[in-house]
Design an enzyme around this catalytic site. Structure first.
Site, PDB file in Angstrom:
ATOM      1  N   ASP A  72      42.876  47.028  28.217  1.00 28.24           N
ATOM      2  CA  ASP A  72      44.660  46.936  29.193  1.00 28.24           C
ATOM      3  C   ASP A  72      45.239  47.213  27.768  1.00 28.24           C
ATOM      4  O   ASP A  72      45.831  46.619  27.277  1.00 28.24           O
ATOM      5  CB  ASP A  72      44.319  44.530  28.996  1.00 28.24           C
ATOM      6  CG  ASP A  72      43.420  44.186  30.143  1.00 28.24           C
ATOM      7  OD1 ASP A  72      42.689  43.646  30.003  1.00 28.24           O
ATOM      8  OD2 ASP A  72      43.642  44.711  31.449  1.00 28.24           O
ATOM      9  N   ASP A 111      40.334  41.685  38.958  1.00 27.60           N
ATOM     10  CA  ASP A 111      41.232  41.617  37.711  1.00 27.60           C
ATOM     11  C   ASP A 111      42.018  40.775  37.219  1.00 27.60           C
ATOM     12  O   ASP A 111      42.913  40.481  37.528  1.00 27.60           O
ATOM     13  CB  ASP A 111      41.804  43.126  37.532  1.00 27.60           C
ATOM     14  CG  ASP A 111      41.868  43.013  35.443  1.00 27.60           C
ATOM     15  OD1 ASP A 111      42.916  44.044  35.793  1.00 27.60           O
ATOM     16  OD2 ASP A 111      41.251  42.006  34.852  1.00 27.60           O
TER      17      ASP A 111
HETATM   18  C1  DX5 Z   1      45.779  41.530  32.623  1.00 30.01           C
HETATM   19  C2  DX5 Z   1      44.815  42.433  32.409  1.00 30.01           C
HETATM   20  C3  DX5 Z   1      43.621  41.828  32.945  1.00 30.01           C
HETATM   21  C4  DX5 Z   1      43.134  40.351  31.850  1.00 30.01           C
HETATM   22  C5  DX5 Z   1      41.644  39.642  32.471  1.00 30.01           C
HETATM   23  O1  DX5 Z   1      47.245  42.186  32.914  1.00 30.01           O
HETATM   24  O2  DX5 Z   1      45.026  43.418  33.051  1.00 30.01           O
HETATM   25  O3  DX5 Z   1      41.898  42.624  32.626  1.00 30.01           O
HETATM   26  O4  DX5 Z   1      42.398  40.380  30.489  1.00 30.01           O
HETATM   27  O5  DX5 Z   1      41.475  37.906  31.532  1.00 30.01           O
HETATM   28  P1  DX5 Z   1      41.763  37.128  32.418  1.00 30.01           P
HETATM   29  O6  DX5 Z   1      40.139  37.094  32.606  1.00 30.01           O
HETATM   30  O7  DX5 Z   1      41.382  36.190  30.269  1.00 30.01           O
HETATM   31  O8  DX5 Z   1      42.207  36.696  33.699  1.00 30.01           O
HETATM   32 ZN    ZN Z   2      42.960  44.126  33.228  1.00 29.85          ZN
END
Ligand code: DX5
Ligand code: ZN
Length: 219
Positions: free
Chosen positions: A34, A179
Protein backbone atom coordinates in the site's frame (compact mmCIF):
# COMPACT_ATOMS: atom_id res chain seq x y z
CA UNK A 1 -10.93 -20.50 -5.79
CA UNK A 2 -10.06 -17.07 -4.47
CA UNK A 3 -6.55 -15.76 -3.87
CA UNK A 4 -5.34 -13.77 -0.87
CA UNK A 5 -3.12 -10.71 -1.06
CA UNK A 6 -1.87 -9.78 2.41
CA UNK A 7 -1.47 -6.05 3.04
CA UNK A 8 1.78 -5.21 4.84
CA UNK A 9 0.59 -1.71 5.76
CA UNK A 10 0.48 -2.55 9.46
CA UNK A 11 3.57 -4.78 9.68
CA UNK A 12 5.38 -4.05 12.95
CA UNK A 13 8.75 -2.27 12.75
CA UNK A 14 11.62 -4.72 13.22
CA UNK A 15 9.31 -7.72 12.56
CA UNK A 16 9.37 -7.47 8.77
CA UNK A 17 11.53 -10.55 8.24
CA UNK A 18 9.56 -12.75 10.65
CA UNK A 19 6.23 -11.57 9.21
CA UNK A 20 7.22 -12.05 5.56
CA UNK A 21 8.56 -15.55 6.20
CA UNK A 22 5.49 -16.53 8.25
CA UNK A 23 3.19 -15.25 5.47
CA UNK A 24 5.10 -17.33 2.90
CA UNK A 25 4.66 -20.42 5.09
CA UNK A 26 0.97 -19.51 5.53
CA UNK A 27 0.72 -19.42 1.72
CA UNK A 28 -0.43 -15.90 1.02
CA UNK A 29 -0.68 -15.62 -2.78
CA UNK A 30 0.63 -12.05 -2.95
CA UNK A 31 2.08 -9.32 -0.77
CA UNK A 32 -0.15 -6.24 -1.09
CA UNK A 33 2.00 -3.09 -1.01
CA UNK A 34 0.00 0.00 0.00
CA UNK A 35 1.90 3.02 -1.33
CA UNK A 36 0.58 6.31 0.04
CA UNK A 37 2.10 9.71 -0.80
CA UNK A 38 0.53 11.93 1.90
CA UNK A 39 -1.33 13.84 -0.88
CA UNK A 40 -3.83 11.45 -2.52
CA UNK A 41 -4.40 10.17 1.01
CA UNK A 42 -3.25 11.66 4.32
CA UNK A 43 -0.68 9.04 5.33
CA UNK A 44 2.73 8.73 3.71
CA UNK A 45 4.00 5.15 3.49
CA UNK A 46 6.10 5.71 0.37
CA UNK A 47 9.58 5.04 1.73
CA UNK A 48 8.41 2.35 4.19
CA UNK A 49 6.68 0.41 1.40
CA UNK A 50 9.62 0.83 -0.97
CA UNK A 51 11.93 -0.53 1.72
CA UNK A 52 9.71 -3.52 2.47
CA UNK A 53 9.24 -4.27 -1.25
CA UNK A 54 13.00 -4.20 -1.86
CA UNK A 55 13.50 -6.48 1.12
CA UNK A 56 10.84 -8.94 -0.08
CA UNK A 57 12.51 -9.08 -3.49
CA UNK A 58 15.69 -10.24 -1.79
CA UNK A 59 14.18 -12.94 0.42
CA UNK A 60 11.00 -14.14 -1.27
CA UNK A 61 9.73 -15.23 -4.68
CA UNK A 62 6.12 -14.34 -3.90
CA UNK A 63 4.62 -11.70 -6.23
CA UNK A 64 4.13 -8.07 -5.26
CA UNK A 65 0.66 -6.55 -5.73
CA UNK A 66 1.43 -2.82 -5.63
CA UNK A 67 -1.51 -0.49 -4.83
CA UNK A 68 -0.60 3.14 -5.62
CA UNK A 69 -2.58 5.68 -3.61
CA UNK A 70 -0.63 8.62 -5.02
CA UNK A 71 -1.25 11.78 -7.07
CA UNK A 72 1.89 11.48 -9.22
CA UNK A 73 1.25 8.01 -10.62
CA UNK A 74 3.98 8.10 -13.28
CA UNK A 75 6.69 8.89 -10.70
CA UNK A 76 5.49 6.11 -8.39
CA UNK A 77 5.39 3.67 -11.30
CA UNK A 78 8.99 4.56 -12.16
CA UNK A 79 10.04 4.13 -8.53
CA UNK A 80 8.23 0.84 -7.90
CA UNK A 81 9.14 -0.81 -11.21
CA UNK A 82 12.54 -1.15 -9.55
CA UNK A 83 11.15 -3.87 -7.25
CA UNK A 84 9.77 -5.80 -10.24
CA UNK A 85 6.15 -6.07 -9.03
CA UNK A 86 3.75 -8.60 -10.52
CA UNK A 87 1.14 -5.88 -10.94
CA UNK A 88 0.89 -2.12 -10.39
CA UNK A 89 -2.59 -0.70 -9.68
CA UNK A 90 -3.27 3.05 -9.81
CA UNK A 91 -6.38 5.04 -8.87
CA UNK A 92 -8.73 6.25 -11.59
CA UNK A 93 -9.35 9.33 -9.41
CA UNK A 94 -5.66 10.30 -9.61
CA UNK A 95 -5.87 10.78 -13.39
CA UNK A 96 -6.82 14.17 -14.87
CA UNK A 97 -8.44 12.66 -17.99
CA UNK A 98 -9.00 9.44 -19.96
CA UNK A 99 -5.89 9.99 -22.05
CA UNK A 100 -3.73 9.87 -18.92
CA UNK A 101 -5.39 6.56 -17.94
CA UNK A 102 -4.60 5.05 -21.32
CA UNK A 103 -1.05 6.46 -21.28
CA UNK A 104 -0.40 4.92 -17.85
CA UNK A 105 -1.84 1.53 -18.89
CA UNK A 106 0.46 1.53 -21.92
CA UNK A 107 3.51 2.72 -19.91
CA UNK A 108 3.14 0.05 -17.22
CA UNK A 109 2.67 -2.70 -19.80
CA UNK A 110 5.66 -1.46 -21.83
CA UNK A 111 7.68 -2.02 -18.68
CA UNK A 112 6.65 -5.69 -18.58
CA UNK A 113 4.32 -5.29 -15.64
CA UNK A 114 0.64 -6.16 -15.29
CA UNK A 115 -1.67 -3.21 -14.69
CA UNK A 116 -4.76 -2.64 -12.54
CA UNK A 117 -7.13 0.26 -11.94
CA UNK A 118 -8.48 1.01 -8.44
CA UNK A 119 -11.67 2.92 -7.65
CA UNK A 120 -12.73 4.54 -4.39
CA UNK A 121 -16.09 3.72 -2.76
CA UNK A 122 -17.80 6.83 -4.17
CA UNK A 123 -16.61 6.31 -7.75
CA UNK A 124 -19.25 4.75 -10.04
CA UNK A 125 -18.27 1.28 -11.33
CA UNK A 126 -19.33 2.33 -14.84
CA UNK A 127 -16.44 4.83 -14.89
CA UNK A 128 -13.93 1.97 -15.23
CA UNK A 129 -15.76 -0.05 -17.90
CA UNK A 130 -14.04 1.34 -20.97
CA UNK A 131 -10.58 0.49 -19.60
CA UNK A 132 -11.36 -3.12 -18.60
CA UNK A 133 -10.36 -4.78 -21.90
CA UNK A 134 -6.84 -3.31 -21.51
CA UNK A 135 -6.05 -4.14 -17.87
CA UNK A 136 -5.53 -7.29 -15.78
CA UNK A 137 -7.36 -6.35 -12.59
CA UNK A 138 -9.93 -3.96 -11.19
CA UNK A 139 -9.38 -3.12 -7.50
CA UNK A 140 -12.69 -2.17 -5.86
CA UNK A 141 -11.97 -0.35 -2.57
CA UNK A 142 -14.31 -1.66 0.10
CA UNK A 143 -13.11 1.06 2.49
CA UNK A 144 -12.00 4.68 1.96
CA UNK A 145 -8.31 4.47 0.95
CA UNK A 146 -5.81 5.76 3.50
CA UNK A 147 -5.53 3.35 6.38
CA UNK A 148 -5.96 -0.21 7.60
CA UNK A 149 -8.34 -1.56 10.21
CA UNK A 150 -11.52 0.08 8.84
CA UNK A 151 -15.03 -1.38 8.62
CA UNK A 152 -16.05 -2.74 5.17
CA UNK A 153 -18.53 -0.39 3.44
CA UNK A 154 -21.47 -2.67 2.49
CA UNK A 155 -22.62 -0.53 -0.46
CA UNK A 156 -19.37 -1.36 -2.27
CA UNK A 157 -20.47 -5.00 -2.55
CA UNK A 158 -23.14 -3.96 -5.08
CA UNK A 159 -20.39 -2.43 -7.23
CA UNK A 160 -18.50 -5.74 -7.20
CA UNK A 161 -21.72 -7.59 -8.17
CA UNK A 162 -22.38 -5.13 -11.02
CA UNK A 163 -18.79 -5.38 -12.23
CA UNK A 164 -18.86 -9.19 -12.11
CA UNK A 165 -22.07 -9.26 -14.23
CA UNK A 166 -20.58 -6.75 -16.69
CA UNK A 167 -17.36 -8.72 -17.29
CA UNK A 168 -19.32 -11.97 -17.69
CA UNK A 169 -21.84 -10.40 -20.08
CA UNK A 170 -18.97 -8.91 -22.11
CA UNK A 171 -16.56 -11.87 -21.91
CA UNK A 172 -13.82 -9.80 -20.31
CA UNK A 173 -11.08 -11.82 -18.61
CA UNK A 174 -10.10 -9.76 -15.57
CA UNK A 175 -9.43 -10.22 -11.85
CA UNK A 176 -11.66 -8.42 -9.35
CA UNK A 177 -9.75 -7.49 -6.20
CA UNK A 178 -11.60 -6.31 -3.08
CA UNK A 179 -9.54 -4.25 -0.68
CA UNK A 180 -10.33 -3.12 2.87
CA UNK A 181 -12.12 -4.42 5.93
CA UNK A 182 -12.00 -8.04 4.77
CA UNK A 183 -12.05 -10.55 7.63
CA UNK A 184 -13.79 -13.78 8.60
CA UNK A 185 -17.04 -11.90 9.20
CA UNK A 186 -17.14 -10.11 5.84
CA UNK A 187 -15.31 -12.51 3.50
CA UNK A 188 -18.34 -14.57 2.42
CA UNK A 189 -20.29 -11.51 1.25
CA UNK A 190 -17.24 -10.31 -0.72
CA UNK A 191 -16.81 -13.70 -2.43
CA UNK A 192 -20.54 -14.02 -3.18
CA UNK A 193 -20.36 -10.54 -4.74
CA UNK A 194 -17.72 -11.85 -7.16
CA UNK A 195 -14.25 -10.79 -6.01
CA UNK A 196 -11.57 -13.40 -6.75
CA UNK A 197 -8.59 -11.69 -5.07
CA UNK A 198 -9.07 -10.60 -1.46
CA UNK A 199 -6.80 -8.08 0.23
CA UNK A 200 -6.59 -8.42 3.96
CA UNK A 201 -4.22 -6.71 6.38
CA UNK A 202 -5.41 -6.34 9.94
CA UNK A 203 -7.36 -9.61 10.07
CA UNK A 204 -4.29 -11.59 9.04
CA UNK A 205 -1.47 -9.69 10.79
CA UNK A 206 -3.30 -9.61 14.13
CA UNK A 207 -3.78 -13.40 14.08
CA UNK A 208 -1.49 -15.71 16.04
CA UNK A 209 -1.55 -18.25 13.19
CA UNK A 210 -1.65 -16.57 9.76
CA UNK A 211 -2.38 -19.87 8.00
CA UNK A 212 -5.66 -20.40 9.86
CA UNK A 213 -6.97 -17.03 8.67
CA UNK A 214 -5.61 -17.31 5.13
CA UNK A 215 -7.10 -20.82 4.72
CA UNK A 216 -10.47 -19.55 6.01
CA UNK A 217 -10.44 -16.59 3.62
CA UNK A 218 -9.61 -18.87 0.69
CA UNK A 219 -12.38 -21.41 1.45
C1 DX5 B 1 -6.28 0.98 2.58
C2 DX5 B 1 -5.45 -0.09 1.86
C3 DX5 B 1 -5.88 -1.49 2.20
C4 DX5 B 1 -5.78 -1.79 3.70
C5 DX5 B 1 -6.31 -3.18 3.98
O1 DX5 B 1 -6.03 2.23 2.00
O2 DX5 B 1 -5.54 0.06 0.46
O3 DX5 B 1 -5.08 -2.42 1.46
O4 DX5 B 1 -4.42 -1.71 4.10
O5 DX5 B 1 -6.15 -3.39 5.34
P1 DX5 B 1 -7.36 -3.94 6.25
O6 DX5 B 1 -7.51 -5.40 5.84
O7 DX5 B 1 -6.85 -3.78 7.63
O8 DX5 B 1 -8.57 -3.14 5.91
ZN1 ZN C 1 -4.60 -1.54 -0.68
Amino acid sequence: MVEVSTSLLSVKKGEENKTIFALEVAKTDYFHIDVMDGKFVEKNTYDKMFGISSYIKRISNLPLDVHLMVEDVKKAVDDFLAVEPNIITFHLEACKDKQEVYDLIKYIKENNCKVGIAIKPNTKIEDVYEFLPFIHMCLVMTVEPGKGGQELIKETLDKIKTLKKYIEDNNIEIDIEADGGINLATVDSVKVAGANILVSGTAILMAKDYKVIIDELKK
